[in-house]
Design a protein around this motif. Structure first.
Motif, PDB file in Angstrom:
ATOM      1  N   UNK A   1       2.280   5.690  -7.425  1.00 27.51           N
ATOM      2  CA  UNK A   1       1.116   5.967  -8.283  1.00 27.51           C
ATOM      3  C   UNK A   1       1.183   7.393  -8.820  1.00 27.51           C
ATOM      4  N   UNK A   2       0.901   7.567 -10.051  1.00 25.95           N
ATOM      5  CA  UNK A   2       0.856   8.900 -10.680  1.00 25.95           C
ATOM      6  C   UNK A   2      -0.569   9.155 -11.143  1.00 25.95           C
ATOM      7  N   UNK A   3      -1.083  10.317 -10.859  1.00 28.65           N
ATOM      8  CA  UNK A   3      -2.465  10.596 -11.273  1.00 28.65           C
ATOM      9  C   UNK A   3      -2.616  10.511 -12.790  1.00 28.65           C
TER      10      UNK A   3
ATOM     11  N   UNK B   1       0.838  -1.209   0.000  1.00 25.04           N
ATOM     12  CA  UNK B   1       0.000   0.000   0.000  1.00 25.04           C
ATOM     13  C   UNK B   1       0.874   1.260   0.000  1.00 25.04           C
ATOM     14  N   UNK B   2       1.939   1.228   0.795  1.00 19.74           N
ATOM     15  CA  UNK B   2       2.845   2.377   0.824  1.00 19.74           C
ATOM     16  C   UNK B   2       3.563   2.543  -0.508  1.00 19.74           C
ATOM     17  N   UNK B   3       3.913   1.406  -1.131  1.00 17.07           N
ATOM     18  CA  UNK B   3       4.599   1.480  -2.443  1.00 17.07           C
ATOM     19  C   UNK B   3       3.675   2.062  -3.498  1.00 17.07           C
ATOM     20  N   UNK B   4       2.422   1.638  -3.504  1.00 13.02           N
ATOM     21  CA  UNK B   4       1.478   2.172  -4.485  1.00 13.02           C
ATOM     22  C   UNK B   4       1.266   3.667  -4.275  1.00 13.02           C
ATOM     23  N   UNK B   5       1.174   4.061  -2.984  1.00 11.00           N
ATOM     24  CA  UNK B   5       0.975   5.487  -2.723  1.00 11.00           C
ATOM     25  C   UNK B   5       2.176   6.304  -3.182  1.00 11.00           C
TER      26      UNK B   5
END
Length: 226
Positions: free
Chosen positions: A49-51, A42-46
């Motif tokens: 992640x690019x909008x 979850x921390x890696x995705x946050x």
């Protein structure tokens, strides 16, 4: 397992085109806690992640209807990305639920094992207590047996000493009896000799008395003649 390990595995999966999920990351790492992987993922995705950049709404030059169709298509594509993300999160939540069920099952198994071990420990403690009581009873019987054996040995020794003392007394009494018998035999011989001498003396005395009587008679006769 730390965030760097999970992030490196997730990055390699993403580069290879493999879906980045808890299971694929755990397989890439060769194991690990599902809860820890989910937290780091979850921390890696946050962090990565690019909008999504909205597509530029450029009006087609020919028809307004084409613009409406294009706008609808863009909305559907944006919605499909959200649905894919939601589906991915659902998969991760399902994996977490499965992991939670596994943890609960393991907890129940451990509780059952603890209960069995506790029962076995209580039984072992009870058996040890029973054995201690049995050992104490046997020790008491052994002490009593030793006491009885000791008393028997002492009694036997006393009896032996008494027998030996009696044997010594018998030997002494036998010697005394033999001595008395010998002394009595000697006295009997002496008495017999004395009696024999007395008989001889009496016989001699009687002879003398007879001779004296005869001499007195002769003397009396002679006196009468003169």
């Amino acid at each position: 397992m730390n965030f760097e390990d999970v992030a490196a595995a997730a990055g390699k999966l993403q580069e290879s085109g493999t879906p980045v999920t808890i299971d694929t990351v755990r397989d890439a790492l060769g194991g690990g806690s599902a809860a820890a992987i989910s937290r780091h993922l979850t921390a890696w995705r946050a962090a990565t992640a690019t909008p999504a950049e909205p597509a530029r709404a450029e009006l087609p030059a020919n028809l307004v209807s084409e613009l409406a169709r294009w706008a609808q298509q863009v909305a559907e594509e944006a919605g499909s990305g959200t649905r894919a993300a939601l589906a991915l999160h659902e998969e991760e939540l399902e994996a977490l639920r499965d992991a939670g069920e596994e943890v609960e099952a393991e907890r129940d198994r451990l509780q059952f094992d603890v209960a069995e071990l506790t029962t076995a420990r209580d039984q072992a403690v009870a058996e040890v207590a029973e054995r201690d009581e049995e050992i104490e009873r046997l020790n008491a019987e052994l002490r009593n047996a030793k006491q009885v054996a000791m008393e028997a040995l002492v009694g036997k020794a006393k009896d032996q000493l008494a027998i030996e003392g009696k044997d010594a007394q018998l030997v002494e009494l036998r010697a005394q009896i033999e001595k008395d018998v010998a002394q009595r035999a000697t006295l009997s011989d002496a008495r017999l000799a004395a009696e024999m001498e007395l008989v001889g003396a009496r016989t001699a005395r009687d002879s003398l008395e007879t001779e004296n009587k005869e001499l007195r008679a002769q003397i009396t006769a002679l006196r009468k003649k003169s």
